[in-house]
Write a protein that holds these residues in place. Structure first.
Motif, mmCIF file in Angstrom:
data_model
loop_
_atom_site.group_PDB
_atom_site.id
_atom_site.type_symbol
_atom_site.label_atom_id
_atom_site.label_comp_id
_atom_site.label_asym_id
_atom_site.label_seq_id
_atom_site.Cartn_x
_atom_site.Cartn_y
_atom_site.Cartn_z
ATOM 1 N N LEU A 173 5.596 -9.038 -10.147
ATOM 2 C CA LEU A 173 4.894 -9.243 -8.880
ATOM 3 C C LEU A 173 5.372 -8.269 -7.808
ATOM 4 C CD1 LEU A 173 2.866 -10.957 -7.304
ATOM 5 C CD2 LEU A 173 4.734 -12.526 -6.734
ATOM 6 N N ALA A 174 6.667 -7.985 -7.776
ATOM 7 C CA ALA A 174 7.185 -7.074 -6.745
ATOM 8 C C ALA A 174 6.573 -5.685 -6.901
ATOM 9 C CB ALA A 174 8.702 -7.002 -6.827
ATOM 10 N N ARG A 175 6.436 -5.225 -8.147
ATOM 11 C CA ARG A 175 5.818 -3.918 -8.370
ATOM 12 C C ARG A 175 4.355 -3.931 -7.939
ATOM 13 N NH1 ARG A 175 4.880 -1.095 -14.222
ATOM 14 N NH2 ARG A 175 3.250 -2.684 -14.254
ATOM 15 N N THR A 176 3.660 -5.010 -8.278
ATOM 16 C CA THR A 176 2.258 -5.135 -7.868
ATOM 17 C C THR A 176 2.142 -5.108 -6.345
ATOM 18 O OG1 THR A 176 1.716 -6.434 -9.835
ATOM 19 C CG2 THR A 176 0.198 -6.591 -7.972
ATOM 20 N N ALA A 177 3.039 -5.828 -5.669
ATOM 21 C CA ALA A 177 3.003 -5.869 -4.203
ATOM 22 C C ALA A 177 3.272 -4.489 -3.609
ATOM 23 C CB ALA A 177 4.031 -6.870 -3.692
ATOM 24 N N GLY A 178 4.265 -3.782 -4.157
ATOM 25 C CA GLY A 178 4.572 -2.446 -3.643
ATOM 26 C C GLY A 178 3.419 -1.485 -3.808
ATOM 27 N N LEU A 179 2.784 -1.522 -4.973
ATOM 28 C CA LEU A 179 1.643 -0.645 -5.227
ATOM 29 C C LEU A 179 0.443 -1.029 -4.361
ATOM 30 C CD1 LEU A 179 1.859 -0.324 -9.121
ATOM 31 C CD2 LEU A 179 2.412 1.434 -7.421
ATOM 32 N N ALA A 180 0.232 -2.343 -4.193
ATOM 33 C CA ALA A 180 -0.884 -2.807 -3.358
ATOM 34 C C ALA A 180 -0.680 -2.376 -1.909
ATOM 35 C CB ALA A 180 -1.017 -4.320 -3.450
ATOM 36 N N GLY A 181 0.561 -2.512 -1.420
ATOM 37 C CA GLY A 181 0.839 -2.075 -0.057
ATOM 38 C C GLY A 181 0.649 -0.581 0.103
ATOM 39 N N PHE A 182 1.121 0.196 -0.889
ATOM 40 C CA PHE A 182 0.947 1.646 -0.821
ATOM 41 C C PHE A 182 -0.534 2.013 -0.813
ATOM 42 C CE2 PHE A 182 0.362 5.801 -2.774
ATOM 43 C CZ PHE A 182 1.192 6.589 -1.989
ATOM 44 N N ALA A 183 -1.342 1.367 -1.678
ATOM 45 C CA ALA A 183 -2.778 1.660 -1.739
ATOM 46 C C ALA A 183 -3.448 1.348 -0.406
ATOM 47 C CB ALA A 183 -3.436 0.866 -2.867
ATOM 48 N N ALA A 184 -3.095 0.209 0.197
ATOM 49 C CA ALA A 184 -3.694 -0.146 1.490
ATOM 50 C C ALA A 184 -3.243 0.814 2.580
ATOM 51 C CB ALA A 184 -3.326 -1.581 1.854
ATOM 52 N N GLY A 185 -1.960 1.198 2.566
ATOM 53 C CA GLY A 185 -1.474 2.150 3.562
ATOM 54 C C GLY A 185 -2.118 3.514 3.392
ATOM 55 N N PHE A 186 -2.230 3.966 2.145
ATOM 56 C CA PHE A 186 -2.866 5.245 1.871
ATOM 57 C C PHE A 186 -4.331 5.223 2.287
ATOM 58 C CE2 PHE A 186 -4.849 8.577 -0.574
ATOM 59 C CZ PHE A 186 -3.893 9.583 -0.629
ATOM 60 N N ALA A 187 -5.014 4.094 2.020
ATOM 61 C CA ALA A 187 -6.417 3.954 2.431
ATOM 62 C C ALA A 187 -6.549 4.014 3.947
ATOM 63 C CB ALA A 187 -6.985 2.636 1.897
ATOM 64 N N THR A 188 -5.578 3.426 4.661
ATOM 65 C CA THR A 188 -5.607 3.450 6.133
ATOM 66 C C THR A 188 -5.417 4.862 6.652
ATOM 67 O OG1 THR A 188 -4.711 1.205 6.167
ATOM 68 C CG2 THR A 188 -4.550 2.485 8.201
ATOM 69 N N TRP A 189 -4.470 5.605 6.064
ATOM 70 C CA TRP A 189 -4.291 7.011 6.436
ATOM 71 C C TRP A 189 -5.552 7.812 6.133
ATOM 72 C CZ3 TRP A 189 -2.050 11.019 2.692
ATOM 73 C CH2 TRP A 189 -1.983 12.281 3.301
#
Length: 493
Positions: A173-189
């Motif tokens: 779950l921690a890996r999924t959360a980290g990747l999900a956060g990165f994807a959302a942050g990258f999408a925001t950028w």
């Protein structure tokens, strides 16, 4: 009763990977042929926005690495770094076409990875291929390297897929959360509209995992900060960004109405861009648009009913995207298909939900992949293109190339004028020119160089029929009418 979404069910149905890949070929071929055709019509000439992407890619080769679109306060530059290696080998139109086409393939694969755990391999393949050629407007968009849009769209789909995965299982779950956060942050950028919908998708798993501080909240936040960090660095250097100025004025209710009445029908191939017409008989097109829009939204609800909590992020993001994105005043201008991209993954998943109601032997048949995406492409891409240009086959960039040729023949190295002409010519000049524009100015240094040059050394380009703004009297220029542009060449005595 929930549908069995075990990916191994495809194998039990006897669908081999080789068979599935062969079944994909007709829709892939149709998508390639439509793109080749579009590149030879007047609908997809190279434009100045693409020229700016190319000019920033040239900057990368010269060692200047921008974090944000030049002259903007938002928007990632990912595409420029992907295009730069191609520009090191050759110049012109093709480097700006190859990269977005490749990214559209990546987006199709991302959509497949989103859909596969929910529908299985066969329906997911069909859905991904429909995403490959959803409509004429979006297929045109897949040919244009607008900075932040192709990669932002991919990041949004990744965030959706990871949000759904977090609702299915606690495994890693921690890996999924980290990747999900990165994807959302990258999408925001990439662009705030993609980041907004990605964050909406993460509402459901964040509430579901609300007590998992170390396994969800912390890695999610860390990934998000990492993904959006280029924009954070830019803001640290330049201050808080100002909102873009709306091109078209509209109220909040008007924006919501335009999403449904104009943007989504355009995204589904039922309305052309920059026009009020419908494709084919108006009543049929309006009825088809209503069926697709209502069907996709109801389908998101059906998806949750049939597959359980794993589909909740799709429903939340798909439904809330309408009222939330309507808060963005710049989205009053929805004549361009790019603004439909944040809605597209959820809408396609909603339409895919109806496949869960058909018999499993049909749903897992390779013939579904052969027929459905191919028929979709022929119905939603070909008619709208044909209605606008017929069976056209031309080089849409002849006029811009001729301008570059005229400047080189006369040994003129400075070009000024309208944004839509000057930056396009500057890019096609492959580093041999300097450009200055009126508004919006993307490259301040270049503008200053051209404005300081001898007026008798500066040519001007404006869109056809536009009133020119020249530094010398009009009789000091030779005017050439070159297709969609007017070129003003200084007369040397």
């Amino acid at each position: 009763m929930p549908v069995d979404t075990d990916p191994k069910s495809d194998r039990r149905a006897g669908v081999s990977t080789r068979t599935l890949l062969l079944a994909c070929l007709p829709a892939v071929a149709i998508g390639v042929l439509i793109r080749v055709w579009l590149m030879h019509t007047s609908l997809v000439p190279l434009n100045a926005d693409e020229g700016v992407t190319g000019l920033q890619a040239y900057e990368v080769l010269r060692g200047r690495f921008r974090l944000i679109v030049a002259g903007n306060e938002y928007g990632s530059t990912t595409e420029t770094y992907l295009i730069a290696p191609l520009l090191a080998l050759w110049s012109g139109v093709w480097p700006l076409r190859i990269v977005p086409i490749a990214l559209s393939v990546v987006a199709g694969y991302a959509l497949y990875r989103l859909a596969r755990p929910i529908f299985g391999r066969v329906p997911a393949s069909a859905l991904a291929l429909i995403g490959w050629t959803t409509s004429g407007a979006l297929t045109k968009l897949s040919l244009r390297p607008y900075m932040g849009y192709p990669t932002g769209y991919i990041a949004l789909i990744a965030a959706l897929a990871l949000a759904c995965h977090a609702m299915r299982t606690e495994h890693r779950l921690a890996r999924t959360a980290g990747l999900a956060g990165f994807a959302a942050g990258f999408a925001t950028w990439s662009h705030p509209i993609f980041g907004t919908v990605a964050l909406l998708a993460l509402i459901a798993p964040t509430l579901y995992r609300r007590r998992a501080l170390r396994r969800w909240w912390l890695p999610l936040a860390a990934g998000g900060v990492l993904g959006v960090s280029p924009w954070l660095v830019f803001m640290a250097q330049n201050g808080w960004p100002a909102s873009a100025t709306p091109v078209v004025a509209a109220t909040y209710p008007e924006r919501l109405t335009r999403f449904v009445a104009e943007l989504l029908p355009r995204a589904f191939g039922l309305r052309p861009e920059l026009g009020e017409d419908w494709v084919g008989p108006g009543a049929v097109a309006v009825g088809s648009a209503a069926v697709l829009i209502i069907g996709s939204i109801v389908g998101m609800v059906l998806l949750v009913i049939r597959t359980g909590r794993q589909a909740v992020p799709i429903l939340v993001a798909g439904v809330l995207a309408f009222p939330v994105l309507a808060l963005y005043a710049p989205l009053s201008n929805i004549a361009d298909g790019r603004y439909a991209l944040p809605f597209l993954p959820e809408l396609l998943m909603g339409l895919g939900a109806w496949l869960l109601l058909i018999p499993e032997r049909v749903r897992n048949s390779p013939w579904l992949v052969v027929t459905l995406p191919t028929a979709w492409a022929l119905l939603t891409c070909v008619p709208v293109v044909h209605q606008q240009v017929g069976w056209q086959w031309i080089d849409p960039n002849t006029d811009a190339k001729q301008i570059v040729s005229e400047l080189e023949t006369r040994q003129i190295h400075y070009i000024a004028g309208d944004y839509w002409g000057a930056y396009l010519v500057d890019y096609l000049g492959a580093g041999r020119l300097q450009a200055a524009v009126i508004l919006p100015i993307r490259f301040d240094e270049e503008n200053a160089i051209v404005n300081a040059a001898d007026p008798s050394e500066v040519a001007y380009v404006f869109q056809d029929g536009q009133i020119p703004r020249l530094r010398m009297p009009a009789d000091h220029y030779q005017k050439m009418d070159l297709g969609r542009f007017d070129l003003y060449l200084p007369v040397r005595t």
